[in-house]
Design a protein around this motif. Structure first.
Motif, PDB file in Angstrom:
ATOM      1  N   ALA A 125       0.834  -1.195   0.000  1.00 55.70           N
ATOM      2  CA  ALA A 125       0.000   0.000   0.000  1.00 55.70           C
ATOM      3  C   ALA A 125       0.869   1.246   0.000  1.00 55.70           C
ATOM      4  CB  ALA A 125      -0.927   0.008   1.211  1.00 55.70           C
ATOM      5  N   GLU A 126       0.357   2.278  -0.626  1.00 54.90           N
ATOM      6  CA  GLU A 126       0.968   3.592  -0.571  1.00 54.90           C
ATOM      7  C   GLU A 126       0.344   4.329   0.618  1.00 54.90           C
ATOM      8  OE1 GLU A 126       3.756   6.335  -2.333  1.00 54.90           O
ATOM      9  OE2 GLU A 126       3.361   4.181  -2.570  1.00 54.90           O
ATOM     10  N   ILE A 127       1.155   4.759   1.557  1.00 50.77           N
ATOM     11  CA  ILE A 127       0.639   5.338   2.792  1.00 50.77           C
ATOM     12  C   ILE A 127       1.139   6.773   2.953  1.00 50.77           C
ATOM     13  CG2 ILE A 127       0.623   5.175   5.313  1.00 50.77           C
ATOM     14  CD1 ILE A 127       0.898   2.142   4.985  1.00 50.77           C
ATOM     15  N   TYR A 128       0.205   7.660   3.256  1.00 48.78           N
ATOM     16  CA  TYR A 128       0.521   9.058   3.516  1.00 48.78           C
ATOM     17  C   TYR A 128       0.115   9.374   4.957  1.00 48.78           C
ATOM     18  CZ  TYR A 128       1.144   9.611  -1.514  1.00 48.78           C
ATOM     19  OH  TYR A 128       1.592   9.489  -2.814  1.00 48.78           O
ATOM     20  N   PRO A 129       1.081   9.592   5.836  1.00 46.39           N
ATOM     21  CA  PRO A 129       0.759   9.852   7.249  1.00 46.39           C
ATOM     22  C   PRO A 129       0.113  11.221   7.418  1.00 46.39           C
ATOM     23  CG  PRO A 129       3.095  10.174   6.842  1.00 46.39           C
ATOM     24  CD  PRO A 129       2.529   9.615   5.574  1.00 46.39           C
ATOM     25  N   PRO A 130      -0.493  11.472   8.572  1.00 44.14           N
ATOM     26  CA  PRO A 130      -1.081  12.792   8.831  1.00 44.14           C
ATOM     27  C   PRO A 130      -0.037  13.896   8.699  1.00 44.14           C
ATOM     28  CG  PRO A 130      -1.778  11.210  10.490  1.00 44.14           C
ATOM     29  CD  PRO A 130      -0.708  10.540   9.690  1.00 44.14           C
ATOM     30  N   LEU A 131      -0.472  15.052   8.222  1.00 37.24           N
ATOM     31  CA  LEU A 131       0.436  16.186   8.094  1.00 37.24           C
ATOM     32  C   LEU A 131       0.702  16.852   9.436  1.00 37.24           C
ATOM     33  CD1 LEU A 131      -0.987  17.851   4.850  1.00 37.24           C
ATOM     34  CD2 LEU A 131       1.130  16.550   5.077  1.00 37.24           C
ATOM     35  N   GLY A 132      -0.229  16.706  10.361  1.00 37.99           N
ATOM     36  CA  GLY A 132      -0.091  17.322  11.669  1.00 37.99           C
ATOM     37  C   GLY A 132       0.301  16.314  12.737  1.00 37.99           C
ATOM     38  N   PRO A 133       0.347  16.748  13.981  1.00 41.21           N
ATOM     39  CA  PRO A 133       0.771  15.873  15.082  1.00 41.21           C
ATOM     40  C   PRO A 133      -0.290  14.865  15.515  1.00 41.21           C
ATOM     41  CG  PRO A 133       0.190  18.047  15.921  1.00 41.21           C
ATOM     42  CD  PRO A 133       0.144  18.143  14.426  1.00 41.21           C
ATOM     43  N   ARG A 134      -1.562  15.120  15.157  1.00 43.66           N
ATOM     44  CA  ARG A 134      -2.641  14.229  15.578  1.00 43.66           C
ATOM     45  C   ARG A 134      -3.057  13.301  14.450  1.00 43.66           C
ATOM     46  NH1 ARG A 134      -7.277  17.048  16.248  1.00 43.66           N
ATOM     47  NH2 ARG A 134      -8.184  15.460  17.617  1.00 43.66           N
ATOM     48  N   HIS A 135      -3.536  12.099  14.834  1.00 45.01           N
ATOM     49  CA  HIS A 135      -4.089  11.132  13.883  1.00 45.01           C
ATOM     50  C   HIS A 135      -5.469  10.737  14.393  1.00 45.01           C
ATOM     51  CE1 HIS A 135      -4.054   6.738  12.212  1.00 45.01           C
ATOM     52  NE2 HIS A 135      -4.873   7.522  11.521  1.00 45.01           N
ATOM     53  N   THR A 136      -6.511  11.259  13.752  1.00 44.35           N
ATOM     54  CA  THR A 136      -7.878  11.016  14.223  1.00 44.35           C
ATOM     55  C   THR A 136      -8.642  10.007  13.374  1.00 44.35           C
ATOM     56  OG1 THR A 136      -8.783  12.850  12.914  1.00 44.35           O
ATOM     57  CG2 THR A 136      -8.001  13.351  15.155  1.00 44.35           C
ATOM     58  N   HIS A 137      -8.322   9.932  12.079  1.00 51.58           N
ATOM     59  CA  HIS A 137      -9.051   9.053  11.164  1.00 51.58           C
ATOM     60  C   HIS A 137      -8.093   8.458  10.129  1.00 51.58           C
ATOM     61  CE1 HIS A 137     -12.272  11.624  12.739  1.00 51.58           C
ATOM     62  NE2 HIS A 137     -13.121  10.649  12.424  1.00 51.58           N
ATOM     63  N   THR A 138      -8.520   7.340   9.563  1.00 47.25           N
ATOM     64  CA  THR A 138      -7.812   6.725   8.436  1.00 47.25           C
ATOM     65  C   THR A 138      -8.788   6.566   7.276  1.00 47.25           C
ATOM     66  OG1 THR A 138      -6.181   5.514   9.758  1.00 47.25           O
ATOM     67  CG2 THR A 138      -6.707   4.614   7.592  1.00 47.25           C
ATOM     68  N   VAL A 139      -8.340   6.875   6.072  1.00 47.52           N
ATOM     69  CA  VAL A 139      -9.136   6.667   4.863  1.00 47.52           C
ATOM     70  C   VAL A 139      -8.423   5.639   3.988  1.00 47.52           C
ATOM     71  CG1 VAL A 139     -10.143   7.721   2.800  1.00 47.52           C
ATOM     72  CG2 VAL A 139     -10.040   9.023   4.939  1.00 47.52           C
ATOM     73  N   ILE A 140      -9.084   4.519   3.724  1.00 47.67           N
ATOM     74  CA  ILE A 140      -8.552   3.458   2.862  1.00 47.67           C
ATOM     75  C   ILE A 140      -9.285   3.527   1.531  1.00 47.67           C
ATOM     76  CG2 ILE A 140      -8.207   0.983   2.564  1.00 47.67           C
ATOM     77  CD1 ILE A 140      -8.408   0.725   5.636  1.00 47.67           C
ATOM     78  N   LEU A 141      -8.563   3.785   0.443  1.00 52.41           N
ATOM     79  CA  LEU A 141      -9.171   3.894  -0.875  1.00 52.41           C
ATOM     80  C   LEU A 141      -8.499   2.936  -1.848  1.00 52.41           C
ATOM     81  CD1 LEU A 141      -9.605   7.777  -1.215  1.00 52.41           C
ATOM     82  CD2 LEU A 141     -11.378   6.074  -0.752  1.00 52.41           C
ATOM     83  N   LEU A 142      -9.309   2.166  -2.569  1.00 49.93           N
ATOM     84  CA  LEU A 142      -8.811   1.184  -3.535  1.00 49.93           C
ATOM     85  C   LEU A 142      -8.879   1.765  -4.945  1.00 49.93           C
ATOM     86  CD1 LEU A 142      -9.450  -0.432  -0.956  1.00 49.93           C
ATOM     87  CD2 LEU A 142     -10.237  -2.307  -2.415  1.00 49.93           C
ATOM     88  N   HIS A 143      -7.790   1.640  -5.673  1.00 50.12           N
ATOM     89  CA  HIS A 143      -7.734   2.216  -7.020  1.00 50.12           C
ATOM     90  C   HIS A 143      -8.583   1.414  -8.003  1.00 50.12           C
ATOM     91  CE1 HIS A 143      -5.015  -0.843  -8.821  1.00 50.12           C
ATOM     92  NE2 HIS A 143      -4.489  -0.918  -7.605  1.00 50.12           N
ATOM     93  N   GLY A 144      -8.879   2.050  -9.132  1.00 48.03           N
ATOM     94  CA  GLY A 144      -9.689   1.414 -10.158  1.00 48.03           C
ATOM     95  C   GLY A 144      -8.886   1.047 -11.379  1.00 48.03           C
ATOM     96  N   GLY A 197     -13.346   2.791   0.832  1.00 46.28           N
ATOM     97  CA  GLY A 197     -14.010   3.064  -0.430  1.00 46.28           C
ATOM     98  C   GLY A 197     -13.068   2.829  -1.589  1.00 46.28           C
ATOM     99  N   GLY A 198     -13.474   3.306  -2.744  1.00 43.80           N
ATOM    100  CA  GLY A 198     -12.629   3.100  -3.904  1.00 43.80           C
ATOM    101  C   GLY A 198     -13.203   3.753  -5.146  1.00 43.80           C
ATOM    102  N   PHE A 199     -12.428   3.640  -6.192  1.00 45.41           N
ATOM    103  CA  PHE A 199     -12.770   4.227  -7.480  1.00 45.41           C
ATOM    104  C   PHE A 199     -12.968   3.108  -8.494  1.00 45.41           C
ATOM    105  CE2 PHE A 199     -11.349   5.859 -11.647  1.00 45.41           C
ATOM    106  CZ  PHE A 199     -12.281   6.871 -11.818  1.00 45.41           C
ATOM    107  N   GLY A 200     -14.070   3.165  -9.266  1.00 44.68           N
ATOM    108  CA  GLY A 200     -14.313   2.161 -10.290  1.00 44.68           C
ATOM    109  C   GLY A 200     -14.380   0.764  -9.699  1.00 44.68           C
ATOM    110  N   GLN A 201     -13.569  -0.117 -10.227  1.00 44.38           N
ATOM    111  CA  GLN A 201     -13.534  -1.492  -9.759  1.00 44.38           C
ATOM    112  C   GLN A 201     -13.112  -1.577  -8.293  1.00 44.38           C
ATOM    113  OE1 GLN A 201     -10.373  -4.548 -10.538  1.00 44.38           O
ATOM    114  NE2 GLN A 201     -11.781  -5.161 -12.149  1.00 44.38           N
ATOM    115  N   GLY A 202     -12.291  -0.618  -7.860  1.00 43.92           N
ATOM    116  CA  GLY A 202     -11.862  -0.596  -6.467  1.00 43.92           C
ATOM    117  C   GLY A 202     -13.028  -0.455  -5.514  1.00 43.92           C
ATOM    118  N   PHE A 203     -14.065   0.291  -5.932  1.00 44.44           N
ATOM    119  CA  PHE A 203     -15.240   0.406  -5.067  1.00 44.44           C
ATOM    120  C   PHE A 203     -15.963  -0.923  -4.958  1.00 44.44           C
ATOM    121  CE2 PHE A 203     -19.839   0.912  -4.629  1.00 44.44           C
ATOM    122  CZ  PHE A 203     -19.872   1.439  -3.336  1.00 44.44           C
TER     123      PHE A 203
END
Length: 292
Positions: free
Chosen positions: A5-24, A128-134
């Protein structure tokens, strides 16, 4: 995690949510999808536009890579990164291959979810996801049996096998009751000029989820956007949905009213057999994958 997976950590000091998105189908892998998605800008005055990532500095973004798969299409033998094969030799093989691929990949997607659960609560995770990823994300969501922060579908579709596969038939009523007791906010969007996945496929997803899940469903349809996100309104709508869901605010569903008599909404919201009949009539083997 088995899936990369390609992972982008939070830009700030807090981590409140994670969004998992599947490509199409239009993106080679999670990284390709992530670069384009996270660069999408919301509207605003000149010089004030900000990307989705900028607007949610406390979010960790996870973009899994679909596994490599050798298509069963006789004329296209090169492997592709896809969640399941859309173009096998015949309908029987299509059903069998989709069950095999979706079952395997749902297990792997659940591994990704479990990994993220070590960092935030399950109800702080969007999937969630885009196209087939959804389609893959939808099947994983529906069989997970835990509450997500939200479900996101961008230009998506849900093949019949994504709905009826695995242990679905045995647990159908149980899952529907559970989902209605703990409704998850849902965001769906589709462009009418999408040349990869027909907009009717997106409308069917809207109607399926409108039938199976109580409330909190947003459906946005745009005149333009192609096989991607409408700019900038589509981005603004995603931003508003995430903001509402993260803050547990009441959304403003844009799905058609129950008494809508247009040609796309004449099926009863509770006529699942009618919706599945529409789904079965779509030829997903005709989805444009020439650019893959």
């Amino acid at each position: 995690m088995t899936l990369g997976a390609e992972i982008y950590p939070p830009l700030g000091p807090r981590h409140t949510h994670t969004v998992i998105l599947l490509h199409g189908e239009t993106h080679e892998n999670g990284k390709d999808f992530a670069i384009e998605f996270l660069a999408a800008q919301s509207s605003g005055t000149v010089g004030q536009q900000r990307t989705i990532r900028d607007l949610f500095p406390a979010v960790r973004w996870v973009f899994p890579h679909a596994p490599w798969l050798h298509s069963q299409d006789f004329f296209d033998l090169k492997p592709k990164t896809v969640w399941f094969d859309l173009r096998p030799v015949d309908n029987l093989n299509r059903d069998q291959s989709q069950v095999i691929h979706l079952t395997s990949n749902i297990d792997e997607i659940h591994n990704v979810i479990e990994h993220e659960q070590n960092l935030v609560r399950h109800d702080k995770i969007f999937i969630g996801g885009f196209g087939q990823g959804f389609a893959a994300a939808y099947a994983a969501y529906f069989l997970d049996r835990q509450r997500f922060a939200g479900l996101i579908g961008l230009g998506g579709f849900a093949p019949l096998l994504a709905i009826s596969m695995r242990d679905w038939r045995e647990t159908e009523i149980d899952i529907i009751i559970w989902q209605q007791e703990q409704p998850t906010p849902i965001f769906l969007s589709h462009s009418r000029d999408d040349d990869m996945v027909p907009v009717e496929a997106g409308r069917i997803v809207r109607d399926i989820l409108g039938t199976l899940i109580k409330g909190k469903l947003e459906y946005h349809e745009y005149e333009h956007g192609g096989a991607w996100i409408n700019m900038p309104q589509g981005v603004d709508d995603i931003v508003l949905f995430l903001t509402r869901a993260m803050n547990s605010l009441t959304s403003s569903p844009t799905s058609p009213p129950a008494d809508c008599a247009c040609e796309y909404c004449t099926y009863s919201r509770y006529d699942i057999s009618g919706i599945l009949s529409r789904l079965g009539s779509l030829d997903f083997t005709s989805i444009n994958t020439s650019d893959l």
